[in-house]
Write a protein that holds these residues in place. Structure first.
Motif, PDB file in Angstrom:
ATOM      1  N   PHE A   1      12.397   3.975 -13.121  1.00 33.07           N
ATOM      2  CA  PHE A   1      13.484   4.750 -13.731  1.00 33.07           C
ATOM      3  C   PHE A   1      14.539   5.148 -12.706  1.00 33.07           C
ATOM      4  N   ILE A   2      14.125   5.486 -11.499  1.00 28.74           N
ATOM      5  CA  ILE A   2      15.114   5.833 -10.466  1.00 28.74           C
ATOM      6  C   ILE A   2      15.988   4.623 -10.138  1.00 28.74           C
ATOM      7  N   PHE A   3      15.361   3.463 -10.015  1.00 22.47           N
ATOM      8  CA  PHE A   3      16.144   2.249  -9.753  1.00 22.47           C
ATOM      9  C   PHE A   3      17.106   1.983 -10.915  1.00 22.47           C
ATOM     10  N   LEU A   4      16.640   2.172 -12.135  1.00 24.47           N
ATOM     11  CA  LEU A   4      17.489   1.967 -13.308  1.00 24.47           C
ATOM     12  C   LEU A   4      18.674   2.923 -13.290  1.00 24.47           C
ATOM     13  N   ILE A   5      18.411   4.193 -13.036  1.00 20.78           N
ATOM     14  CA  ILE A   5      19.480   5.196 -13.045  1.00 20.78           C
ATOM     15  C   ILE A   5      20.505   4.903 -11.954  1.00 20.78           C
ATOM     16  N   VAL A   6      20.031   4.689 -10.737  1.00 24.55           N
ATOM     17  CA  VAL A   6      20.951   4.501  -9.604  1.00 24.55           C
ATOM     18  C   VAL A   6      21.753   3.213  -9.751  1.00 24.55           C
ATOM     19  N   SER A   7      21.080   2.101 -10.072  1.00 24.14           N
ATOM     20  CA  SER A   7      21.789   0.822 -10.148  1.00 24.14           C
ATOM     21  C   SER A   7      22.846   0.826 -11.240  1.00 24.14           C
ATOM     22  N   ILE A   8      22.497   1.350 -12.412  1.00 26.99           N
ATOM     23  CA  ILE A   8      23.463   1.354 -13.510  1.00 26.99           C
ATOM     24  C   ILE A   8      24.583   2.353 -13.244  1.00 26.99           C
ATOM     25  N   ALA A   9      24.237   3.519 -12.713  1.00 25.29           N
ATOM     26  CA  ALA A   9      25.259   4.522 -12.433  1.00 25.29           C
ATOM     27  C   ALA A   9      26.249   4.019 -11.395  1.00 25.29           C
TER      28      ALA A   9
ATOM     29  N   LEU B   1       6.383   4.419 -12.798  1.00 21.68           N
ATOM     30  CA  LEU B   1       7.473   4.691 -13.734  1.00 21.68           C
ATOM     31  C   LEU B   1       8.636   5.397 -13.031  1.00 21.68           C
ATOM     32  N   ILE B   2       8.312   6.259 -12.084  1.00 20.81           N
ATOM     33  CA  ILE B   2       9.375   6.935 -11.333  1.00 20.81           C
ATOM     34  C   ILE B   2      10.211   5.911 -10.564  1.00 20.81           C
TER      35      ILE B   2
ATOM     36  N   ASP C   1       0.815  -1.220   0.000  1.00 18.82           N
ATOM     37  CA  ASP C   1       0.000   0.000   0.000  1.00 18.82           C
ATOM     38  C   ASP C   1       0.846   1.267   0.000  1.00 18.82           C
ATOM     39  N   ARG C   2       2.082   1.153   0.483  1.00 23.56           N
ATOM     40  CA  ARG C   2       2.939   2.336   0.543  1.00 23.56           C
ATOM     41  C   ARG C   2       3.420   2.775  -0.840  1.00 23.56           C
ATOM     42  N   TYR C   3       3.627   1.806  -1.729  1.00 23.75           N
ATOM     43  CA  TYR C   3       4.137   2.197  -3.047  1.00 23.75           C
ATOM     44  C   TYR C   3       3.147   1.939  -4.181  1.00 23.75           C
ATOM     45  N   MET C   4       2.140   1.111  -3.948  1.00 21.71           N
ATOM     46  CA  MET C   4       1.117   0.895  -4.973  1.00 21.71           C
ATOM     47  C   MET C   4       0.033   1.950  -4.799  1.00 21.71           C
ATOM     48  N   THR C   5       0.288   3.118  -5.314  1.00 21.15           N
ATOM     49  CA  THR C   5      -0.623   4.247  -5.118  1.00 21.15           C
ATOM     50  C   THR C   5      -1.712   4.324  -6.171  1.00 21.15           C
ATOM     51  N   GLY C   6      -1.601   3.528  -7.213  1.00 20.68           N
ATOM     52  CA  GLY C   6      -2.570   3.607  -8.308  1.00 20.68           C
ATOM     53  C   GLY C   6      -2.175   4.575  -9.389  1.00 20.68           C
ATOM     54  N   SER C   7      -1.037   5.239  -9.210  1.00 26.09           N
ATOM     55  CA  SER C   7      -0.566   6.210 -10.195  1.00 26.09           C
ATOM     56  C   SER C   7       0.507   5.580 -11.067  1.00 26.09           C
ATOM     57  N   ILE C   8       0.251   5.539 -12.372  1.00 28.28           N
ATOM     58  CA  ILE C   8       1.232   4.975 -13.300  1.00 28.28           C
ATOM     59  C   ILE C   8       2.511   5.803 -13.276  1.00 28.28           C
ATOM     60  N   ARG C   9       2.360   7.109 -13.091  1.00 25.67           N
ATOM     61  CA  ARG C   9       3.546   7.980 -13.044  1.00 25.67           C
ATOM     62  C   ARG C   9       4.457   7.577 -11.886  1.00 25.67           C
ATOM     63  N   HIS C  10       3.871   7.271 -10.734  1.00 25.52           N
ATOM     64  CA  HIS C  10       4.685   6.851  -9.594  1.00 25.52           C
ATOM     65  C   HIS C  10       5.429   5.559  -9.896  1.00 25.52           C
TER      66      HIS C  10
END
Length: 958
Positions: free
Chosen positions: A602-610, A598-599, A587-596
């Motif tokens: 993408f943040i996990f992708l950026i941080v892990s690869i960087a 994707l955020i 419930d903390r991260y499944m907010t129902g917002s597709i934008r959330h």
């Protein structure tokens, strides 16, 4: 592929057709059509007895994933043959019993036999597989099929609860076992059980040896319902009685025993193995027999008695492992008697417990209850069933002259022998085993007598029964009569088993015990004189009779010891806590917002690869080898960047779609100038279909509202988009600059035609070299298309299903023809262009092995033609002109691709191996043909079906 492979596959083949057999055979029970297959398998394994008895081993291998050392290797030795005979022999009797037990008009008989045969094949795979990974696959399949069988009456909450409980516990153990298998591979470099056994001596000092042993035992204990993992077995009794008689007395619960026996040559002789296996078994024996006394339901009583008997066999296998300390000496034969007792009792238990479960089913079937408080006096109306129950319960209690008496005496001998051991510091602790074994045997005697006399003797209470009791039909009586007869025969003539089944199985469990020319003394004698074991048996009977008479007066034997925290409550509480914790976290991260969402991605992708790129010393950027940029490339890059930057500033959805499509077509130009025609064709068609999908989706969206968006919203989007772009650019540059290995492209250029018969390297990679990847991809795409279809068809609570439901429902706000063009010119041109596109798509499909094209591109081109038809004449026109369910087309495509891969097994080749050659054809002359075309046909059908399923679902008439 050998006959042994085919015998293992045979149950799966019958499982697939059993639902169809049920529909076709309306007048006869489906079991009559299934029974011959099981009998054939039993006769086949019975015919291997002389071969295995002479020391021969039947083995065969089919390559599966040779590069990883995973092959479908089957190995039939004494231990595997013993279990195979139990699986197929008792399986045949259970199928015969089911014919009369299961109601063919009220029950889903086709699905019942599907699940049952699926389990039978999985169990055969477990006991006959030589490869650890294949064994694990079959192991988990037994958990899945047993889940389906336990939940067969899924309308009952208890059935669903018991099925889920059994699967969670056994799959947990299976995953632990897989970890142990991986560790064994790391220690030996092989997944072959025979090779691991051959390397056992060199493994004992390895740091992974003990963890591997513990994980393997965890898998065995959970599967064979050892304490404290036994809690799933009583709840599994919600399954139909034929399932209980098969899975939970003779086969599935024996899988853990098989695992311990099979890996005894690897771990036996280690103190940890000895103590864990023998102590867990003796505790399970005592606990299960004590709990059985408290039960009032026949199947619950048999469930706890099964737990108890499994513990007995497990303890014997553990005690027998001590013989490994004396490997190669004459003393080893003294201690290996425990293993012999375990094998003998394993056979005996399968026989008498299978008969008793069938008796419980007969009582339930003919009286309507299994509650012994309501039963009594059935002996007069069910004499045959009573006779079977006498033999089964007396054998389970260890009374002569039945088979259970002999194996119980051998059990007493084994625990008495352990007292004399001078290894593992047994001098003091060894005394505990005979005492516990004797006490548990008293409990076993008592619950056996309770089961028999409370049900069949005493006062008649027929008024409490749901049905008027009467004897069962002959077909239902015949299977338990056979098993009861075997209990008598094996009790009077035990040496029928000694050198046919027991001795070869012992040789498989203890392959290094014997000196050259030596053999196990597997003879079993009914009378040994007035030994300690006989006096222990007399004591069991004496104390057992007293406890049986006083049972109803002793609260300790009738009421739970602990009314508060129990293992079942611990399981339920732990599961509930996990559910609550998971829900809170979700419930903390499944907010129902597709934008959330994707955020997060993408943040996990950026941080892990960087972080990875920043911490790696092998990442470097070298631009010296890059070719200079030409004028054409610069123009295309500029034409690509402009629409991409303009997309966020677009004021309408239509403009955003046009700009996105423009960027995609610019990428197509890149593929053209870089001489990649396959990629260019694919990109162009995908972009065309994607634009169409966007239009269809946006057509159904509400009108775009112009709202003022906060700067913070835009800034966060910009930062994330910039971060993803920078990271992906750096990945591309580093991949081109820091190659650690020589490019594999040279191999494909040189070998594509020699090995796969194709000159189009891209298509050859897709359908041959990486064909398995392609098959999995089309399966994933197919699942995705069905998911999209299901989401669109989803009806929320309160919504009404409109009349004429199908792909396109009526009664909507849109015109009946849906999206339709009124452009006469477009419609006229389309009538010609569509056939041109379809012809070109077929050309791409057939030429793809040597020229640009292939099944994927051809399918997309075909879909593009259908899209044009929809745009010109409307969605409804496609349904009228092409009355095809495209979901079935995609399913057919996946099936064609799968069958093409399986076909390679016929030629003893690995999965998805292809062949090509030149053949004379009428009119065409000498023509090259490749089996890869069949696989490509599967890809073609799948992609067409997937694309059209999505388009037609989104563009439906409502």
């Amino acid at each position: 592929m050998s006959l042994l492979h085919l015998v293992i596959i045979l149950p799966f083949m019958f499982a697939v057709v059993s639902p169809f057999l049920h529909k076709m055979a309306q007048r006869i029970h489906t079991g009559w059509l299934i029974l011959p297959a099981s009998v054939f398998m039993f006769i086949y394994f019975l015919g291997r007895l002389p071969q295995v008895q002479d020391g021969e081993r039947v083995t065969s291998s089919v390559p599966w994933i040779p590069s990883l050392g995973v092959d479908f290797t089957v190995y039939l030795d004494g231990l595997g043959l013993l279990f195979a005979l139990l699986i197929t022999g008792i399986g045949s009797l259970v199928i015969l019993y089911s014919i009369f037990y299961m109601n063919k008009t009220k029950e889903a008989i086709g699905m019942f036999y599907l699940y049952l045969l699926l389990f039978m094949g999985a169990m055969l795979g477990v006991v006959l597989s030589d490869n650890l990974i294949v064994l694990y696959g079959f192991w988990e399949l037994t958990s899945i099929s047993s889940f389906l069988l336990i939940a067969f009456w899924y309308q009952r909450e208890k059935s669903r609860y018991g099925a889920l409980k059994s699967m969670l516990i056994t799959v947990f153990g299976g995953l632990a076992m897989l970890g142990g298998f991986v560790m064994l591979y790391l220690m030996t470099g092989t997944f072959s059980i025979r090779e691991i056994i051959g390397n056992a001596a060199s493994m004992t000092d390895h740091s992974l040896f003990v963890p591997a042993m513990l994980l393997v035992l965890l898998g065995a204990f959970t599967k064979s319902a050892q304490f404290p993992f036994h809690i799933w077995l009583p709840d599994a009794m919600e399954a139909p009685t034929p399932v209980s008689a098969y899975l939970h007395s003779a086969t599935m619960v024996k899988a853990g025993l098989y695992l311990v026996a099979r890996f005894s040559p690897v771990f036996a002789g280690e103190a940890g193995w000895f103590w864990l296996v023998s102590a867990t078994g003796i505790v399970t024996l005592t606990y299960g027999s004590y709990r059985a006394l408290k039960q009032t339901d026949l199947k619950s009583m048999l469930a706890f008695s099964t737990i108890s008997q499994l513990g007995l066999i497990m303890s014997l296998l553990g005690l027998g492992s001590a013989a490994a300390v004396y490997s190669g000496t004459s003393e080893s034969l003294f201690y290996v008697k425990a293993t012999m007792a375990g094998i003998f009792h394993l056979i005996n238990h399968a026989v008498f417990k299978g008969a008793l479960f069938m008796v419980a089913g007969i009582v339930d079937h003919e009286t309507g209850t299994r509650d012994i408080r309501k039963l009594g006096g059935l002996m007069s109306v069910m004499p045959v069933t009573f006779s079977i129950a006498v033999i089964g319960t007396f054998s389970m209690a260890g009374l002569p002259p039945f088979n259970g008496f002999l194996s119980k005496e051998m059990f007493f001998t084994a625990v008495l022998n352990i007292m004399e051991m001078d290894v593992f510091h047994m001098q003091f602790l060894g005394v505990i085993f005979p005492v516990i074994a004797w006490v548990a045997s008293i409990f076993t005697f008592v619950y056996s007598m309770l089961l028999l006399f409370k049900t069949f003797t005493g006062k008649k209470q027929f008024e409490k029964l749901e049905k008027k009791p009467h004897e069962a039909p002959l077909g239902m009586l015949l299977p338990p009569v056979v098993l009861a007869s075997l209990a008598v025969v094996f009790g009077l003539f035990p040496n029928l088993l000694s050198y046919t089944l027991i001795e070869p199985a012992m040789a498989a469990i203890h392959p290094t015990m014997l000196l050259p020319g030596q053999q196990f003394d597997a003879a079993i004698h009914i009378w040994h004189g007035w030994t300690t074991e006989i006096f222990m048996t007399i004591g069991v009977i004496a104390f057992g009779v007293v406890l049986f008479k006083l049972h109803h007066r002793l609260k300790v034997l009738n009421q739970p010891l602990f009314s508060g925290m129990t293992l079942n409550k611990t399981y339920d509480g732990g599961l509930s806590m996990l559910d609550r914790g998971a829900k809170g976290l979700t419930d903390r991260y499944m907010t129902g917002s597709i934008r959330h969402y994707l955020i997060y991605i993408f943040i996990f992708l950026i941080v892990s690869i960087a972080v990875t790129m920043g911490s790696s010393a092998n990442i470097r950027f070298d631009f010296s080898a890059f070719a200079p940029m030409s004028l054409y490339e610069a123009v295309i890059i500029f034409a690509l960047i402009v629409p991409v930057i303009a997309v966020p500033f677009a004021r309408s959805r239509m403009m955003a779609i046009i700009l996105t499509g423009t960027a995609g077509y610019m990428v197509t130009l890149f593929f053209v100038i870089f001489r990649a025609p396959d990629l260019a064709l694919t990109q162009m068609i995908v972009e065309t279909v994607s634009v169409t999908l966007f239009l269809l989706c946006f057509y159904h969206l509400p009108k775009l509202k112009k709202e003022i968006v906060a700067l913070r919203f835009k800034l966060s989007n910009f930062i994330i988009a910039l971060g993803v772009g920078v990271v992906m650019t750096l990945i591309a540059l580093s991949a081109s600059s820091s190659r650690s290995f020589e490019s594999i492209s040279k191999f494909f250029i040189e070998e594509s035609y020699n090995l796969a018969g194709g000159k189009n390297i891209v298509n050859v990679i897709l359908v041959d070299f990486r064909g398995f990847d392609t098959m999995l991809e089309i399966v994933v795409l197919g699942i995705a298309s069905y998911g999209i279809y299901a989401l669109i068809r989803l009806k929320l609570p309160g919504e009404q299903e409109s009349a004429g439901a199908g792909y396109w429902e009526s009664g909507s706000k849109l015109p009946i023809n849906g999206i339709k063009s009124n452009d006469v010119i477009l419609q006229t041109i389309s009538k010609v262009v569509i056939f041109i596109i379809l012809t070109f798509s077929l050309y791409l499909f057939f030429s793809g092995h040597h020229e640009p094209g292939g099944g994927f591109i051809g399918a997309l081109m075909t879909a593009a033609a259908f899209v044009l038809l929809a745009m010109a004449f409307g969605i409804k026109t496609i349904r009228e002109v092409i009355p095809i369910d495209f979901r079935r087309v995609s399913a057919a495509g996946i099936l064609v691709a799968l069958l093409t891969g399986i076909g390679s097994f016929v030629f003893d080749a690995p999965f998805l191996s292809h062949a090509f050659g030149y053949f004379p054809l009428p009119l065409l002359g000498q023509t090259e043909l490749a089996t890869a075309l069949l696989f490509d046909l599967g890809v073609y059908l799948t992609v067409v079906g997937i694309t059209m399923t999505i388009i037609l679902a989104i563009g439906r008439d409502n």
